[in-house]
Design an enzyme around this catalytic site. Structure first.
Site, short mmCIF file in Angstrom:
data_model
loop_
_atom_site.label_atom_id
_atom_site.label_comp_id
_atom_site.label_asym_id
_atom_site.label_seq_id
_atom_site.Cartn_x
_atom_site.Cartn_y
_atom_site.Cartn_z
N ASP A 197 -4.71 43.30 36.77
CA ASP A 197 -4.05 42.92 38.01
C ASP A 197 -3.28 44.13 38.53
O ASP A 197 -2.78 44.93 37.74
CB ASP A 197 -3.08 41.75 37.78
CG ASP A 197 -3.80 40.45 37.45
OD1 ASP A 197 -4.93 40.26 37.94
OD2 ASP A 197 -3.23 39.63 36.72
N ASP A 241 -8.89 37.47 42.11
CA ASP A 241 -7.95 36.35 42.26
C ASP A 241 -7.82 35.95 43.72
O ASP A 241 -7.75 34.76 44.05
CB ASP A 241 -6.57 36.73 41.73
CG ASP A 241 -6.56 37.05 40.24
OD1 ASP A 241 -7.43 36.55 39.51
OD2 ASP A 241 -5.67 37.81 39.82
#
Length: 147
Positions: free
Chosen positions: A112, A130
């Site tokens: 991330d 995501d």
């Protein structure tokens, strides 16, 4: 190959490509302790997420998440063939799931790097995959509530 299947395949490929390129760049240029401030509400950070969304359920391990993601992806592919009208929605969710599965298979965690925040209130770091999943789910819910 039908036009919708072709568009779906291309969409999944492009989303996956963007996801994997951005994660590669995050690995290459972001340090685990560093923050790159882009805008007053947007930073780039490097996070190795061993959990699910928002880093939850880390104790379950990557193998569990890979299995769940593969099952969900398989179900979405099945749903796509039953409902090709929503091909783009399924493309977003499938590509996002595959992007994070690839990370878990290669690294054992999901990379991330996008940090949205309002002053000191930070949303958990996330990535392109995501975002694709989230947008796909929102579109799916909206489309089904609209009926």
């Amino acid at each position: 190959m039908s036009l919708k299947l072709y568009k779906t395949s291309i969409s999944i490929f492009l989303i996956l490509l963007i996801d994997q390129i951005t994660k590669y760049l995050a690995i290459k240029f972001l340090s685990p302790d560093g923050i790159v401030k882009l805008l007053p509400f947007l930073n780039l950070v490097y996070v190795e997420n061993t959990g699910t969304a928002f880093g939850m359920f880390k104790f379950l391990g990557s193998g569990f998440f890979i299995i769940i993601a593969l099952v969900v992806t398989g179900f979405l592919v099945y749903m796509y063939f039953k409902d090709t009208q929503n091909w783009f929605i399924y493309s977003l969710i499938i590509a996002g799931a595959l992007g994070n599965i690839i990370d878990r298979l290669i690294y054992g965690y999901v990379i991330d790097f996008i940090d949205l925040h309002l002053k000191n209130l930070h949303w958990p770091a996330f990535n392109v995959a995501d975002s694709a999943i989230s947008i796909g789910i929102v579109l799916f819910v909206y489309k089904n509530l609209k009926k």
